[in-house]
Design a protein around this motif. Sequence first.
Motif, PDB file in Angstrom:
ATOM      1  N   ILE A  78       0.865  -1.179   0.000  1.00 13.14           N
ATOM      2  CA  ILE A  78       0.000   0.000   0.000  1.00 13.14           C
ATOM      3  C   ILE A  78       0.901   1.228   0.000  1.00 13.14           C
ATOM      4  CG2 ILE A  78      -1.934  -1.078   1.213  1.00 13.14           C
ATOM      5  CD1 ILE A  78      -0.857   0.751   3.649  1.00 13.14           C
ATOM      6  N   PHE A  79       0.418   2.324  -0.563  1.00 18.97           N
ATOM      7  CA  PHE A  79       1.190   3.562  -0.558  1.00 18.97           C
ATOM      8  C   PHE A  79       0.716   4.436   0.586  1.00 18.97           C
ATOM      9  CE2 PHE A  79       2.329   7.868  -1.909  1.00 18.97           C
ATOM     10  CZ  PHE A  79       3.683   7.664  -2.104  1.00 18.97           C
ATOM     11  N   ASP A  80       1.649   4.838   1.435  1.00 19.84           N
ATOM     12  CA  ASP A  80       1.350   5.708   2.566  1.00 19.84           C
ATOM     13  C   ASP A  80       1.670   7.145   2.155  1.00 19.84           C
ATOM     14  OD1 ASP A  80       1.201   7.151   4.917  1.00 19.84           O
ATOM     15  OD2 ASP A  80       2.341   5.708   6.106  1.00 19.84           O
ATOM     16  N   GLU A  81       0.631   7.940   1.929  1.00 22.62           N
ATOM     17  CA  GLU A  81       0.824   9.311   1.465  1.00 22.62           C
ATOM     18  C   GLU A  81       1.466  10.211   2.518  1.00 22.62           C
ATOM     19  OE1 GLU A  81      -2.586  10.957  -0.464  1.00 22.62           O
ATOM     20  OE2 GLU A  81      -2.892   9.156  -1.657  1.00 22.62           O
ATOM     21  N   LEU A 123      -5.590  -5.733   9.449  1.00 21.94           N
ATOM     22  CA  LEU A 123      -6.267  -4.441   9.599  1.00 21.94           C
ATOM     23  C   LEU A 123      -5.405  -3.384  10.277  1.00 21.94           C
ATOM     24  CD1 LEU A 123      -9.901  -5.526  10.486  1.00 21.94           C
ATOM     25  CD2 LEU A 123      -9.070  -4.538   8.351  1.00 21.94           C
ATOM     26  N   ALA A 124      -4.707  -3.747  11.328  1.00 19.59           N
ATOM     27  CA  ALA A 124      -3.894  -2.773  12.062  1.00 19.59           C
ATOM     28  C   ALA A 124      -2.448  -3.216  12.186  1.00 19.59           C
ATOM     29  CB  ALA A 124      -4.489  -2.546  13.442  1.00 19.59           C
ATOM     30  N   ASP A 125      -1.995  -4.102  11.293  1.00 19.67           N
ATOM     31  CA  ASP A 125      -0.632  -4.622  11.342  1.00 19.67           C
ATOM     32  C   ASP A 125       0.103  -4.253  10.061  1.00 19.67           C
ATOM     33  OD1 ASP A 125       1.648  -6.023  12.059  1.00 19.67           O
ATOM     34  OD2 ASP A 125       0.804  -7.999  11.614  1.00 19.67           O
ATOM     35  N   TYR A 126       1.084  -3.358  10.190  1.00 18.68           N
ATOM     36  CA  TYR A 126       1.859  -2.865   9.061  1.00 18.68           C
ATOM     37  C   TYR A 126       3.344  -3.127   9.289  1.00 18.68           C
ATOM     38  CZ  TYR A 126      -2.352  -0.319   7.767  1.00 18.68           C
ATOM     39  OH  TYR A 126      -3.632   0.004   7.406  1.00 18.68           O
ATOM     40  N   TYR A 127       4.086  -3.190   8.203  1.00 21.31           N
ATOM     41  CA  TYR A 127       5.524  -3.402   8.289  1.00 21.31           C
ATOM     42  C   TYR A 127       6.232  -2.197   8.899  1.00 21.31           C
ATOM     43  CZ  TYR A 127      10.286  -4.446   6.809  1.00 21.31           C
ATOM     44  OH  TYR A 127      11.638  -4.683   6.781  1.00 21.31           O
ATOM     45  N   GLY A 128       5.827  -0.991   8.492  1.00 20.71           N
ATOM     46  CA  GLY A 128       6.437   0.218   9.033  1.00 20.71           C
ATOM     47  C   GLY A 128       7.113   1.079   7.986  1.00 20.71           C
ATOM     48  N   GLY A 129       6.947   0.748   6.723  1.00 24.54           N
ATOM     49  CA  GLY A 129       7.497   1.557   5.642  1.00 24.54           C
ATOM     50  C   GLY A 129       8.706   0.915   4.998  1.00 24.54           C
ATOM     51  N   LEU A 130       8.680   0.841   3.681  1.00 21.90           N
ATOM     52  CA  LEU A 130       9.796   0.277   2.924  1.00 21.90           C
ATOM     53  C   LEU A 130      10.754   1.380   2.505  1.00 21.90           C
ATOM     54  CD1 LEU A 130       7.735  -2.197   0.749  1.00 21.90           C
ATOM     55  CD2 LEU A 130       9.359  -2.816   2.544  1.00 21.90           C
ATOM     56  N   HIS A 131      12.027   1.049   2.437  1.00 16.37           N
ATOM     57  CA  HIS A 131      13.076   1.987   2.035  1.00 16.37           C
ATOM     58  C   HIS A 131      13.802   1.427   0.817  1.00 16.37           C
ATOM     59  CE1 HIS A 131      12.399   2.851   6.292  1.00 16.37           C
ATOM     60  NE2 HIS A 131      12.756   4.090   5.992  1.00 16.37           N
ATOM     61  N   ILE A 182      10.262  -6.203 -11.787  1.00 14.45           N
ATOM     62  CA  ILE A 182       8.816  -6.442 -11.794  1.00 14.45           C
ATOM     63  C   ILE A 182       8.148  -5.354 -12.633  1.00 14.45           C
ATOM     64  CG2 ILE A 182       6.730  -6.640 -10.387  1.00 14.45           C
ATOM     65  CD1 ILE A 182       8.792  -8.872  -9.883  1.00 14.45           C
ATOM     66  N   ARG A 183       7.394  -5.768 -13.638  1.00  9.88           N
ATOM     67  CA  ARG A 183       6.686  -4.808 -14.484  1.00  9.88           C
ATOM     68  C   ARG A 183       5.268  -4.661 -13.968  1.00  9.88           C
ATOM     69  NH1 ARG A 183       7.737  -5.575 -20.643  1.00  9.88           N
ATOM     70  NH2 ARG A 183       7.690  -3.343 -20.515  1.00  9.88           N
ATOM     71  N   ALA A 184       4.960  -3.471 -13.458  1.00  5.10           N
ATOM     72  CA  ALA A 184       3.613  -3.210 -12.944  1.00  5.10           C
ATOM     73  C   ALA A 184       3.342  -1.715 -13.043  1.00  5.10           C
ATOM     74  CB  ALA A 184       3.488  -3.674 -11.495  1.00  5.10           C
ATOM     75  N   GLU A 185       2.173  -1.355 -13.556  1.00  6.41           N
ATOM     76  CA  GLU A 185       1.769   0.043 -13.632  1.00  6.41           C
ATOM     77  C   GLU A 185       1.559   0.625 -12.239  1.00  6.41           C
ATOM     78  OE1 GLU A 185       1.099   2.323 -16.196  1.00  6.41           O
ATOM     79  OE2 GLU A 185       2.268   0.927 -17.407  1.00  6.41           O
ATOM     80  N   ASP A 186       0.940  -0.171 -11.372  1.00  2.39           N
ATOM     81  CA  ASP A 186       0.605   0.267 -10.022  1.00  2.39           C
ATOM     82  C   ASP A 186       1.031  -0.813  -9.042  1.00  2.39           C
ATOM     83  OD1 ASP A 186      -0.457   1.525  -7.817  1.00  2.39           O
ATOM     84  OD2 ASP A 186      -2.543   1.226  -8.392  1.00  2.39           O
ATOM     85  N   LEU A 187       1.800  -0.449  -8.039  1.00  2.00           N
ATOM     86  CA  LEU A 187       2.275  -1.415  -7.049  1.00  2.00           C
ATOM     87  C   LEU A 187       1.238  -1.684  -5.955  1.00  2.00           C
ATOM     88  CD1 LEU A 187       5.947  -0.172  -6.534  1.00  2.00           C
ATOM     89  CD2 LEU A 187       5.091  -1.887  -8.152  1.00  2.00           C
ATOM     90  N   ASN A 188       0.266  -0.781  -5.807  1.00  3.74           N
ATOM     91  CA  ASN A 188      -0.755  -0.951  -4.769  1.00  3.74           C
ATOM     92  C   ASN A 188      -1.491  -2.277  -4.906  1.00  3.74           C
ATOM     93  OD1 ASN A 188      -0.913   1.335  -2.930  1.00  3.74           O
ATOM     94  ND2 ASN A 188      -1.365   2.539  -4.761  1.00  3.74           N
ATOM     95  N   GLY A 189      -1.570  -3.007  -3.812  1.00  5.56           N
ATOM     96  CA  GLY A 189      -2.319  -4.250  -3.798  1.00  5.56           C
ATOM     97  C   GLY A 189      -1.531  -5.482  -4.177  1.00  5.56           C
ATOM     98  N   LEU A 190      -0.289  -5.328  -4.635  1.00  6.43           N
ATOM     99  CA  LEU A 190       0.498  -6.512  -4.979  1.00  6.43           C
ATOM    100  C   LEU A 190       0.720  -7.365  -3.743  1.00  6.43           C
ATOM    101  CD1 LEU A 190       3.289  -5.183  -7.382  1.00  6.43           C
ATOM    102  CD2 LEU A 190       1.244  -6.473  -7.968  1.00  6.43           C
ATOM    103  N   ARG A 191       0.600  -8.662  -3.914  1.00  4.14           N
ATOM    104  CA  ARG A 191       0.819  -9.610  -2.811  1.00  4.14           C
ATOM    105  C   ARG A 191       2.325  -9.790  -2.627  1.00  4.14           C
ATOM    106  NH1 ARG A 191      -2.255 -15.129  -3.405  1.00  4.14           N
ATOM    107  NH2 ARG A 191      -0.349 -16.309  -3.080  1.00  4.14           N
ATOM    108  N   VAL A 192       2.787  -9.534  -1.435  1.00  2.00           N
ATOM    109  CA  VAL A 192       4.220  -9.608  -1.144  1.00  2.00           C
ATOM    110  C   VAL A 192       4.452 -10.366   0.162  1.00  2.00           C
ATOM    111  CG1 VAL A 192       4.773  -7.475  -2.383  1.00  2.00           C
ATOM    112  CG2 VAL A 192       4.234  -7.375   0.057  1.00  2.00           C
ATOM    113  N   ARG A 193       5.678 -10.777   0.349  1.00  2.00           N
ATOM    114  CA  ARG A 193       6.083 -11.358   1.636  1.00  2.00           C
ATOM    115  C   ARG A 193       7.494 -10.907   1.954  1.00  2.00           C
ATOM    116  NH1 ARG A 193       6.310 -17.825   0.143  1.00  2.00           N
ATOM    117  NH2 ARG A 193       8.161 -17.752  -1.169  1.00  2.00           N
ATOM    118  N   ILE A 194       7.734 -10.805   3.259  1.00  2.00           N
ATOM    119  CA  ILE A 194       9.017 -10.304   3.726  1.00  2.00           C
ATOM    120  C   ILE A 194       9.409 -11.029   5.001  1.00  2.00           C
ATOM    121  CG2 ILE A 194       8.050  -8.413   5.062  1.00  2.00           C
ATOM    122  CD1 ILE A 194      10.389  -6.696   3.876  1.00  2.00           C
TER     123      ILE A 194
END
Length: 70
Positions: free
Chosen positions: A7-10, A21-29, A58-70
């Motif tokens: 997700i993009f955090d504006e 719902l309330a569990d986020y990674y904390g921002g990617l760098h 990775i070729r994608a117009e929009d990264l929002n919603g892509l399924r990822v794992r870390i």
Amino acid sequence: MKQGALIFDELTDRYDIRFDLADYYGGLHCGDCLEVFTGGKWKPTRMEYGDNWYLVGIRAEDLNGLRVRI
């Protein structure tokens, strides 16, 4: 590994991973490594920033919603 969606955090002007719902990674760098699910399989990639945020190889117009794992 934890799985979620990009997700993009504006407020921080960067991407984050939402695990629940309330569990986020904390921002990617730049340089953060993760895997993205595309083409029916997990592919290793890295978050980078040029003119905009992108995932290396990775070729994608929009990264929002892509399924990822870390």
